[in-house]
Motif scaffolding. Structure first.
Motif, PDB file in Angstrom:
ATOM      1  N   THR A   1      13.402  12.384  -5.494  1.00  0.00           N
ATOM      2  CA  THR A   1      14.423  12.020  -4.508  1.00  0.00           C
ATOM      3  C   THR A   1      13.814  11.706  -3.157  1.00  0.00           C
ATOM      4  O   THR A   1      14.346  10.889  -2.403  1.00  0.00           O
ATOM      5  CB  THR A   1      15.463  13.135  -4.359  1.00  0.00           C
ATOM      6  N   ASN A   2      12.705  12.348  -2.846  1.00  0.00           N
ATOM      7  CA  ASN A   2      12.041  12.063  -1.572  1.00  0.00           C
ATOM      8  C   ASN A   2      10.573  11.674  -1.753  1.00  0.00           C
ATOM      9  O   ASN A   2       9.838  11.595  -0.774  1.00  0.00           O
ATOM     10  CB  ASN A   2      12.157  13.264  -0.628  1.00  0.00           C
ATOM     11  N   ASN A   3      10.182  11.430  -3.003  1.00  0.00           N
ATOM     12  CA  ASN A   3       8.823  10.983  -3.333  1.00  0.00           C
ATOM     13  C   ASN A   3       7.778  11.883  -2.681  1.00  0.00           C
ATOM     14  O   ASN A   3       6.859  11.414  -1.996  1.00  0.00           O
ATOM     15  CB  ASN A   3       8.605   9.528  -2.915  1.00  0.00           C
ATOM     16  N   THR A   4       7.942  13.167  -2.911  1.00  0.00           N
ATOM     17  CA  THR A   4       7.026  14.152  -2.345  1.00  0.00           C
ATOM     18  C   THR A   4       6.385  14.960  -3.458  1.00  0.00           C
ATOM     19  O   THR A   4       7.062  15.406  -4.387  1.00  0.00           O
ATOM     20  CB  THR A   4       7.754  15.079  -1.364  1.00  0.00           C
TER      21      THR A   4
ATOM     22  N   ASP B   1       0.823  -1.195   0.000  1.00  0.00           N
ATOM     23  CA  ASP B   1       0.000   0.000   0.000  1.00  0.00           C
ATOM     24  C   ASP B   1       0.866   1.257   0.000  1.00  0.00           C
ATOM     25  O   ASP B   1       2.028   1.225   0.334  1.00  0.00           O
ATOM     26  CB  ASP B   1      -0.910   0.027   1.241  1.00  0.00           C
ATOM     27  N   VAL B   2       0.237   2.334  -0.386  1.00  0.00           N
ATOM     28  CA  VAL B   2       0.893   3.624  -0.413  1.00  0.00           C
ATOM     29  C   VAL B   2       0.215   4.535   0.601  1.00  0.00           C
ATOM     30  O   VAL B   2      -1.009   4.613   0.650  1.00  0.00           O
ATOM     31  CB  VAL B   2       0.806   4.242  -1.820  1.00  0.00           C
ATOM     32  N   GLN B   3       1.005   5.207   1.401  1.00  0.00           N
ATOM     33  CA  GLN B   3       0.474   6.170   2.370  1.00  0.00           C
ATOM     34  C   GLN B   3       0.852   7.578   1.932  1.00  0.00           C
ATOM     35  O   GLN B   3       1.978   7.825   1.480  1.00  0.00           O
ATOM     36  CB  GLN B   3       1.034   5.910   3.770  1.00  0.00           C
ATOM     37  N   LEU B   4      -0.099   8.483   2.074  1.00  0.00           N
ATOM     38  CA  LEU B   4       0.100   9.871   1.670  1.00  0.00           C
ATOM     39  C   LEU B   4      -0.203  10.775   2.854  1.00  0.00           C
ATOM     40  O   LEU B   4      -1.257  10.632   3.488  1.00  0.00           O
ATOM     41  CB  LEU B   4      -0.830  10.224   0.505  1.00  0.00           C
TER      42      LEU B   4
ATOM     43  N   ALA C   1       3.849  13.859   1.334  1.00  0.00           N
ATOM     44  CA  ALA C   1       4.899  12.848   1.425  1.00  0.00           C
ATOM     45  C   ALA C   1       4.304  11.480   1.171  1.00  0.00           C
ATOM     46  O   ALA C   1       3.348  11.074   1.836  1.00  0.00           O
ATOM     47  CB  ALA C   1       5.548  12.906   2.798  1.00  0.00           C
ATOM     48  N   ALA C   2       4.868  10.776   0.197  1.00  0.00           N
ATOM     49  CA  ALA C   2       4.359   9.453  -0.176  1.00  0.00           C
ATOM     50  C   ALA C   2       5.322   8.367   0.284  1.00  0.00           C
ATOM     51  O   ALA C   2       6.534   8.470   0.069  1.00  0.00           O
ATOM     52  CB  ALA C   2       4.167   9.384  -1.684  1.00  0.00           C
TER      53      ALA C   2
END
Length: 129
Positions: free
Chosen positions: A74-77, A1-4, A23-24
């Motif tokens: 780089t930080n999946n944001t 799963d992905v959290q946002l 932030a993912a």
């Protein structure tokens, strides 16, 4: 799963600016879409900006020219820079993401629909007075 997880909301005067972050965590895969939605009291949720793994962006007419969506790999944001805000921008803002290759469809139709996105954040409030 992905959290946002969204951050950066707040109160600002008309004409001001705010920057939202999302932030993912988790893996969306190689092809993905990410977007921002907003929902004002008594109104339906509106897709306002989206981007994808190709780096393309789509905007709703209501925010085009004032808002800018960007993604930092780089930080999946995911970010949303909002300028020249008006009271009509007051809403809860949500970040959303999906691992399907839907960027082309969004660009072709020019519409950012809720059902394109599987993962959602909790939202952050933006109030413009």
């Amino acid at each position: 799963d992905v959290q946002l997880v969204e951050s950066g909301g707040g109160s600002v005067q008309a004409g001001g600016s705010l920057s939202l972050s999302c932030a993912a965590s988790g893996n969306l895969g190689y092809t993905w879409i990410m977007g921002w939605f907003r929902q004002a009291p008594g109104k339906e949720r509106e897709g306002i900006a989206s981007t994808d793994n190709d780096g393309s962006s789509t905007y709703a007419l209501s925010v085009k020219g004032r808002f800018t969506i960007s993604h930092d790999s780089t930080n999946n944001t995911l970010y949303l820079q909002m300028n020249n805000l008006t009271p009509e921008d007051t809403a809860m803002y949500y970040c959303a993401a999906d691992g399907r290759e839907l960027g082309g469809l969004i660009r072709t139709l020019g519409v950012i629909k809720e059902h394109y996105f599987e993962f959602w954040g909790q939202g952050t409030q933006v109030t413009v007075s």
